[in-house]
Structures are given as C-alpha cells and as structure tokens.
Design a protein around this motif. Structure first.
Motif, PDB file in Angstrom:
ATOM      1  N   THR A 359      40.853  91.085  39.597  1.00 33.24           N
ATOM      2  CA  THR A 359      40.835  90.194  38.435  1.00 33.24           C
ATOM      3  C   THR A 359      41.741  90.723  37.333  1.00 33.24           C
ATOM      4  O   THR A 359      42.482  89.956  36.689  1.00 33.24           O
ATOM      5  CB  THR A 359      39.399  90.026  37.916  1.00 33.24           C
ATOM      6  OG1 THR A 359      38.575  89.466  38.958  1.00 33.24           O
ATOM      7  CG2 THR A 359      39.353  89.102  36.706  1.00 33.24           C
ATOM      8  N   GLN A 360      41.727  92.026  37.089  1.00 37.75           N
ATOM      9  CA  GLN A 360      42.617  92.627  36.088  1.00 37.75           C
ATOM     10  C   GLN A 360      44.084  92.351  36.423  1.00 37.75           C
ATOM     11  O   GLN A 360      44.880  91.976  35.549  1.00 37.75           O
ATOM     12  CB  GLN A 360      42.386  94.142  36.034  1.00 37.75           C
ATOM     13  CG  GLN A 360      41.054  94.552  35.425  1.00 37.75           C
ATOM     14  CD  GLN A 360      40.794  96.052  35.588  1.00 37.75           C
ATOM     15  OE1 GLN A 360      41.523  96.744  36.289  1.00 37.75           O
ATOM     16  NE2 GLN A 360      39.751  96.539  34.941  1.00 37.75           N
ATOM     17  N   LEU A 361      44.435  92.514  37.686  1.00 38.00           N
ATOM     18  CA  LEU A 361      45.817  92.283  38.116  1.00 38.00           C
ATOM     19  C   LEU A 361      46.180  90.802  38.009  1.00 38.00           C
ATOM     20  O   LEU A 361      47.305  90.451  37.644  1.00 38.00           O
ATOM     21  CB  LEU A 361      46.006  92.783  39.541  1.00 38.00           C
ATOM     22  CG  LEU A 361      45.823  94.292  39.737  1.00 38.00           C
ATOM     23  CD1 LEU A 361      45.842  94.656  41.215  1.00 38.00           C
ATOM     24  CD2 LEU A 361      46.879  95.082  38.977  1.00 38.00           C
ATOM     25  N   HIS A 362      45.220  89.941  38.319  1.00 44.55           N
ATOM     26  CA  HIS A 362      45.432  88.496  38.213  1.00 44.55           C
ATOM     27  C   HIS A 362      45.808  88.122  36.776  1.00 44.55           C
ATOM     28  O   HIS A 362      46.764  87.363  36.542  1.00 44.55           O
ATOM     29  CB  HIS A 362      44.149  87.776  38.643  1.00 44.55           C
ATOM     30  CG  HIS A 362      44.291  86.300  38.808  1.00 44.55           C
ATOM     31  ND1 HIS A 362      43.438  85.565  39.617  1.00 44.55           N
ATOM     32  CD2 HIS A 362      45.152  85.390  38.273  1.00 44.55           C
ATOM     33  CE1 HIS A 362      43.806  84.291  39.567  1.00 44.55           C
ATOM     34  NE2 HIS A 362      44.832  84.166  38.750  1.00 44.55           N
ATOM     35  N   GLU A 363      45.092  88.664  35.831  1.00 42.46           N
ATOM     36  CA  GLU A 363      45.328  88.316  34.427  1.00 42.46           C
ATOM     37  C   GLU A 363      46.706  88.778  33.945  1.00 42.46           C
ATOM     38  O   GLU A 363      47.337  88.123  33.108  1.00 42.46           O
ATOM     39  CB  GLU A 363      44.211  88.903  33.565  1.00 42.46           C
ATOM     40  CG  GLU A 363      42.873  88.173  33.774  1.00 42.46           C
ATOM     41  CD  GLU A 363      41.684  88.868  33.138  1.00 42.46           C
ATOM     42  OE1 GLU A 363      41.829  90.070  32.789  1.00 42.46           O
ATOM     43  OE2 GLU A 363      40.622  88.238  33.018  1.00 42.46           O
ATOM     44  N   VAL A 364      47.207  89.889  34.484  1.00 40.52           N
ATOM     45  CA  VAL A 364      48.552  90.358  34.131  1.00 40.52           C
ATOM     46  C   VAL A 364      49.612  89.363  34.607  1.00 40.52           C
ATOM     47  O   VAL A 364      50.613  89.113  33.914  1.00 40.52           O
ATOM     48  CB  VAL A 364      48.817  91.747  34.751  1.00 40.52           C
ATOM     49  CG1 VAL A 364      50.292  92.135  34.618  1.00 40.52           C
ATOM     50  CG2 VAL A 364      47.935  92.802  34.103  1.00 40.52           C
ATOM     51  N   LEU A 365      49.399  88.774  35.779  1.00 36.71           N
ATOM     52  CA  LEU A 365      50.401  87.893  36.384  1.00 36.71           C
ATOM     53  C   LEU A 365      50.288  86.446  35.924  1.00 36.71           C
ATOM     54  O   LEU A 365      51.185  85.645  36.190  1.00 36.71           O
ATOM     55  CB  LEU A 365      50.272  87.935  37.918  1.00 36.71           C
ATOM     56  CG  LEU A 365      50.492  89.290  38.583  1.00 36.71           C
ATOM     57  CD1 LEU A 365      50.336  89.168  40.088  1.00 36.71           C
ATOM     58  CD2 LEU A 365      51.861  89.855  38.243  1.00 36.71           C
ATOM     59  N   LYS A 366      49.209  86.103  35.239  1.00 42.85           N
ATOM     60  CA  LYS A 366      48.974  84.719  34.813  1.00 42.85           C
ATOM     61  C   LYS A 366      49.745  84.456  33.526  1.00 42.85           C
ATOM     62  O   LYS A 366      49.248  84.673  32.421  1.00 42.85           O
ATOM     63  CB  LYS A 366      47.474  84.495  34.614  1.00 42.85           C
ATOM     64  CG  LYS A 366      47.055  83.057  34.401  1.00 42.85           C
ATOM     65  CD  LYS A 366      45.524  82.986  34.284  1.00 42.85           C
ATOM     66  CE  LYS A 366      45.064  81.573  33.966  1.00 42.85           C
ATOM     67  NZ  LYS A 366      45.351  80.624  35.053  1.00 42.85           N
ATOM     68  N   GLN A 367      50.999  83.964  33.671  1.00 43.99           N
ATOM     69  CA  GLN A 367      51.910  83.834  32.525  1.00 43.99           C
ATOM     70  C   GLN A 367      52.496  82.430  32.374  1.00 43.99           C
ATOM     71  O   GLN A 367      53.457  82.253  31.630  1.00 43.99           O
ATOM     72  CB  GLN A 367      53.056  84.841  32.680  1.00 43.99           C
ATOM     73  CG  GLN A 367      52.645  86.293  32.765  1.00 43.99           C
ATOM     74  CD  GLN A 367      52.174  86.837  31.430  1.00 43.99           C
ATOM     75  OE1 GLN A 367      52.631  86.398  30.370  1.00 43.99           O
ATOM     76  NE2 GLN A 367      51.257  87.784  31.462  1.00 43.99           N
TER      77      GLN A 367
END
Length: 388
Positions: A359-367
C-alpha cells in the motif's frame, strides 16, 4: 480545449505499452479532440482511434539472443516507420517502452527536426547507466514511471519527468477480493492460485510446464485449490490449451481471456513471470512468487551487465526482498511450490504486514499518470500554451 488538428506518431511494443499509450491518447484527446494518432498500436490504442501501420506482435520479442532471429523483420518495420514519418511529419513522436526499437527510431526522427518523447525509461538504473547519453540524443524528454529512475537522469541533467504509473491510478488502494470472486464465479471458500506465465509466446513456452507442475505439487498440500490462468489474447489461450491437451494435468484449472487484474485480486497467491504483471499483482495487494527463465547465452550476458539487487518490481521499488524471486535453475516445481505454500499457511500478521508495504508503494506511484504524461507531451508541442 483546442480545435487544432495535431498529429502524433506513437509506437508501443507490448500489452503494458498499449495500456500506457491508450491512457495518454485519451487525455490528449480531451484537450485536442481532433488530434490524430498513428504508428504501432495495440487493441486499447486502436479503441482510442489510433491507426496501426504494423501489428504490435511484430515487436513482442525479448532477450538479447532471441531478437537476432527476428532482426531483418524488425529492421524493415523500423525503416518503414521512419520513411512514413519523414514523409508525413507528426507534431511529436512518442516511443512507448520497447527501447531497443523505439530509441533507434527516435534518434533519426529527432535529427530530422521532429520532437520526440520516450515514455518508460529503459533500465539505466539496473545496467549500462551511460545509455542515458544516447537516450538524451534521441529524445527531447523521458517520461518515467518510477521515482528512482528520474534520479539517474537528474544526475546527468537530462530532461525527465516522473509521472507515476497509470495502473496505480486505476487500481483501488484496497481491492475488493470478494467482488472479484463473484465476477469470476469463484466460491468464497475456494483456494485460488493465479498463474501468469507471461504474455509472449516464448515466455509461455519456457514457463507454463514448470508452473503447472508447481501447481500440481501445491494442490497436494492445499485442499480445494483452483488455478486461474488469465491470458492476453486468443493466441495465448490456444497455446495454453494445446499444452493442457498434450499433458495430464492433475489440478483444477480454468483459462480466462483478459481479466488478469480480476484474477489476481480474486486469488490467494500469484505465480507469475517477471515483468509489469508483478507491479499489477503488488497493486492488487496479492502475495506472489516471481520467476523468470531466459536462454543460457542471454543469461550469461545479463549476469555481466545487470547491477541491480533485484529483478521483481515490488522488490526494486521497496529496495528489499518483499516477495521471492527465482531465476534460471532456481525456477523448478519444488522451489516454487514450497514458496507458494508459505502464502497459503502464513499468519494473518504476516499477510497484513505485506499488504501494508504494498500500500505504501502504491501511494508513491499514484500520480494521475495519464494526465501528467499528456501535459508533458502537449507542453513540448505548444510550449507557450498552458494545458489543463
């Protein structure tokens, strides 16, 4: 919104590029409804109105050695595209991934005065970093999917924009496993293994047999196991079904055309070939085992060139081994089944911890990647016009 009829040349080489390019085309059309697109397009790009000059399958080849058997055809396709775009210059040319093909097309087009963008950075962070200078000669801008890629270009003062990944935008932060199961008619109590041996013919040839043997071993330990095999098209479906007819398969399985995301979301664990699908599995918050095999000669070459610690995207993004990754001789049914079994027997605490990291990695890529990429492209076409 502008009524100007801009022309965009665009080439994608495989399913993941088709997805990225289709989203980009859609956003450009919101600003320029009369824009036209042509090049090499997959079904999603064509659905957005992009004209394809050659079939996308022409570029679906991997491996340093494997390309050699197709080199004459690839050279013909590239020369034909070059001649077409020189005779009919677009306002901009966008190469989507497929760097060995696209960068060699972008360079002469840029030299001819056509603005060029390369969407999806080559793996300069993993091997041959000095390629950034060749990339800079071929392109006016690189659009990167991952933040660690931009750092490499920034170090060398080469124009690069991190736009995130469109899949991170389209997949919910908390995917609905039960809804996916209902859509696929999978029972709640059923134990499901999603099995993805790759989107290319060569990948399926290399991995399907080992993957099915692994599933059979797992089925001996996991009761009520079902294997769902999503494939990208009818050709891959025929390839898988031909294998099943030729072998005795002692596990319950089903082949599904498309719906890879739903299959992964509905699963308890995923077994898959290395590639973009590993990112999708991570975004679907599913534990996975990542495997890859290549020809002996390609592997020997890559061992000398590849400098990154990992090859599975979740591990690269996290800079730690979140999921098992197996390569070459380690890709065998016993190894794979053992690592998969861990996911079917692990504690709830371990499951929660992995989902939290994903989930942490998902939020970084959600741009909002499609919109960011479109804005960057349009700023090159009309630098003095601010796009919305």
């Amino acid at each position: 919104m502008s009524e100007k009829n801009i022309r965009v040349g665009i080439v994608a080489g495989e399913t993941s590029g088709d997805i990225l390019a289709a989203g980009l085309i859609s956003k450009i059309k919101q600003q320029y409804p009369n824009a036209t697109f042509e090049g090499i397009a997959g079904p999603r790009m064509q659905a957005q109105g992009c004209t394809t000059i050659f079939d996308m399958e022409e570029l679906s080849v991997m491996g340093l050695v494997e390309v050699l058997s197709r080199i004459r055809r690839l050279l013909f396709v590239r020369k034909s595209l070059y001649q077409h775009f020189i005779a009919n210059p677009p306002d901009i040319f966008i190469g989507v991934d497929a760097p060995d093909f696209n960068l060699r097309l972008e360079l002469p087009l840029k030299n001819a005065g056509i603005k060029t963008v390369h969407y999806v950075s080559p793996t300069v962070w993993a091997w041959r970093e000095k390629r950034v200078f060749k990339i800079a000669k071929a392109t006016d801008l690189v659009l990167s999917l991952f933040p660690f890629e931009k750092q490499v270009y920034d170090k060398h003062n080469i124009p690069c924009q991190f736009v995130g990944h469109t899949m991170a935008d389209s997949i919910a932060i908390a995917p609905d496993k039960e809804a996916a199961r209902r859509a696929l008619k999978v029972r709640t109590e059923e134990r499901v293994l999603a099995l993805l041996p790759g989107s290319r013919h060569s990948e399926v040839n290399l991995l399907l047999d080992i993957f099915m043997q692994s599933a059979e071993l797992l089925a001996k330990e996991v009761s009520d196991l079902s294997v769902l095999i999503p494939v990208v098209n009818k050709e891959r479906k025929r390839q898988v079904e031909d294998y099943m007819r030729e072998h005795t398969v002692n596990v319950n399985y089903r082949v599904v055309i498309g719906h890879a995301r739903e299959v992964m979301t509905a699963s308890d664990a995923v077994l898959l070939a290395s590639g973009t699908a590993t990112l999708e599995a991570m975004l679907c918050k599913r534990p996975m085992v990542v495997a890859y095999r290549m020809s002996w000669l390609t592997h020997q070459m890559m061992k000398r060139l590849y400098i990154a610690k990992y090859f599975a995207l979740p591990n690269i993004l996290a800079d730690e081994e979140l999921v098992p990754e197996l390569l070459q001789e380690d890709v065998n049914p016993q190894n794979i089944a053992k690592k998969l079994l861990h996911y079917f027997t692990q504690s709830d605490e371990d499951k929660t911890a992995l989902v939290a990291r994903f989930t942490q990695l998902h939020e970084v890529l959600k741009q909002d990647a499609d919109a960011q990429a479109a804005r960057a492209v349009l700023a090159l076409i009309e630098p003095n016009q601010e796009s919305n």
